[in-house]
Scaffold this motif. Structure first.
Motif, short mmCIF file in Angstrom:
data_model
loop_
_atom_site.label_atom_id
_atom_site.label_comp_id
_atom_site.label_asym_id
_atom_site.label_seq_id
_atom_site.Cartn_x
_atom_site.Cartn_y
_atom_site.Cartn_z
N SER A 183 0.83 -1.20 0.00
CA SER A 183 0.00 0.00 0.00
C SER A 183 0.87 1.26 0.00
CB SER A 183 -0.93 0.00 1.23
OG SER A 183 -0.21 -0.30 2.41
N VAL A 184 0.28 2.36 -0.43
CA VAL A 184 0.98 3.65 -0.43
C VAL A 184 1.10 4.12 1.03
CG1 VAL A 184 0.96 6.02 -1.30
CG2 VAL A 184 -0.07 4.17 -2.65
N PRO A 185 2.28 4.57 1.45
CA PRO A 185 2.45 5.00 2.85
C PRO A 185 1.55 6.18 3.22
CG PRO A 185 4.58 4.72 1.75
CD PRO A 185 3.53 4.66 0.68
N GLU A 232 -6.54 11.97 1.36
CA GLU A 232 -7.71 11.30 0.80
C GLU A 232 -7.37 10.64 -0.53
OE1 GLU A 232 -12.28 12.35 -0.69
OE2 GLU A 232 -11.07 13.87 0.34
N ARG A 233 -6.54 11.29 -1.32
CA ARG A 233 -6.16 10.71 -2.61
C ARG A 233 -5.32 9.43 -2.39
NH1 ARG A 233 -6.26 12.93 -7.68
NH2 ARG A 233 -8.08 13.92 -6.73
N VAL A 234 -4.44 9.46 -1.41
CA VAL A 234 -3.65 8.27 -1.08
C VAL A 234 -4.58 7.12 -0.70
CG1 VAL A 234 -2.06 7.27 0.62
CG2 VAL A 234 -1.54 9.47 -0.44
N GLU A 235 -5.57 7.41 0.10
CA GLU A 235 -6.52 6.37 0.50
C GLU A 235 -7.29 5.84 -0.70
OE1 GLU A 235 -8.80 8.25 3.55
OE2 GLU A 235 -7.15 8.20 5.02
N ALA A 257 -1.06 -2.63 5.22
CA ALA A 257 -0.05 -2.75 6.27
C ALA A 257 0.99 -1.63 6.23
CB ALA A 257 0.63 -4.10 6.19
N VAL A 258 1.46 -1.28 5.03
CA VAL A 258 2.45 -0.21 4.92
C VAL A 258 1.81 1.13 5.27
CG1 VAL A 258 3.94 1.09 3.34
CG2 VAL A 258 3.92 -1.42 3.26
N TYR A 259 0.61 1.37 4.80
CA TYR A 259 -0.10 2.61 5.11
C TYR A 259 -0.31 2.73 6.63
CZ TYR A 259 -3.89 6.04 5.41
OH TYR A 259 -4.65 7.13 5.73
N ASP A 260 -0.62 1.63 7.28
CA ASP A 260 -0.91 1.65 8.72
C ASP A 260 0.35 1.71 9.58
OD1 ASP A 260 -3.64 1.52 8.26
OD2 ASP A 260 -3.71 -0.67 8.40
N TYR A 261 1.51 1.38 9.01
CA TYR A 261 2.72 1.35 9.83
C TYR A 261 3.07 2.75 10.33
CZ TYR A 261 7.41 0.51 11.52
OH TYR A 261 8.51 0.45 12.33
#
Length: 296
Positions: A183-185, A232-235, A257-261
């Motif tokens: 995922s995008v950070p 918002e765009r990342v999401e 997982a990467v976004y949530d880290y």
């Protein structure tokens, strides 16, 4: 009396046949193969291909994060510490974990390019596909959001079509290659952590992710709205990665997982306080290994 008895036996026969018919329907369970009109059994659905957690080779595509940008020096790639294919023992990359150090050196390839956006992924994927790798890792999207302004960010529809095209390119040459999609950070968290360092903010002024990092200390309504728009765009990008990957039987998304880290200052480059440091690269490798080797 004989006629009446004959009729009674006929009624009983009809009722018996009807009951047998109902019992026959109940006997075919939801997962059982049902008989066809010709009396032949239908073939069971083809099971989903098993995910191979021990691929024989690996290729990586994506952007500066996969190139180890700013992890070893200012404004420079450092692929040796790449979370995906790096050889550094300080990172223990995904390739080393899956293939072993010796095989990783000859059976893993890094085609990521710093600054790459989703529109560039098909070209990288063509290079990866030529190797017919067992696994391809994908980490892309941060640069689609990191533009000079929010208006210049890649539209979600274009992001989707770009990802679909890239997977199509891979499938033409390597139809069974597995794909791990990171995922995008969380770019807003990276801004929040990095803005505490004065030197990092000076480097940001050189043009690193202006849509999120410009005027780093500004907390007025306009700046807050700008950062929220980027976030918002990342999401939205991550929702695209998830949905498109789900349509490919050999693709596995990291589940955010990467976004949530929660990257802290130890996981950020001490040159730009935005890209992952060597420690951050190691954490990305851990996440990827956990997801690639998971049973489901």
């Amino acid at each position: 009396m004989r006629k009446q008895g004959h009729r009674s036996r006929a009624v009983v026969a009809v009722l018996t046949a009807a009951l047998l018919g109902v019992a026959g329907c109940d006997a075919v369970g939801g997962d059982s193969a049902a008989p066809t009109a010709a009396g032949k059994t239908k073939a069971s659905p083809t099971p989903t291909p098993a995910w191979d957690s021990s691929p024989a080779s690996m290729a990586a595509v994506g952007d500066s994060i996969t190139r180890g940008f700013d992890a070893c020096g200012v404004l420079a790639d450092c692929p040796d510490v790449s979370w995906a294919t790096g050889s550094s023992t300080r990172v223990d990359s995904l390739a080393v974990r899956l293939l072993g150090k010796a095989k990783a050196a000859s059976r893993s390839w890094n085609y990521a390019v710093s600054g790459a956006r989703m529109a560039d992924l098909s070209g990288q994927m063509a290079q990866a596909a030529a190797r017919t790798p067992g696994l391809v890792t994908v980490m892309v999207g941060a640069n689609d959001a990191c533009r000079d302004s929010t208006a210049a960010m890649t539209p979600v529809a274009d992001f989707r079509s770009g990802f679909e095209d890239a997977l199509s390119v891979l499938r033409k040459r390597a139809p069974k290659a597995q794909v791990y999609v990171a995922s995008v950070p969380n770019l807003k968290r990276l801004w929040s952590e990095g803005r505490t360092n004065p030197m990092g903010k000076q480097v940001w002024k050189l043009g690193i992710c202006p849509s999120m990092l410009a005027d780093a200390d500004a907390l007025d309504a306009a700046a807050t709205e700008r950062r929220d728009t980027v976030q918002e765009r990342v999401e939205d990008y991550n929702a695209v990665l998830k949905s498109v990957c789900a349509q490919d039987e050999h693709c596995r998304y990291d589940g955010g997982a990467v976004y949530d880290y929660r990257f802290g200052t130890d996981q950020l480059s001490h040159w730009d306080w935005f890209h992952p440091s060597v420690n951050g690269q190691a954490r990305l490798a851990e996440i990827a290994f956990r997801k690639v080797t998971a049973v489901t």
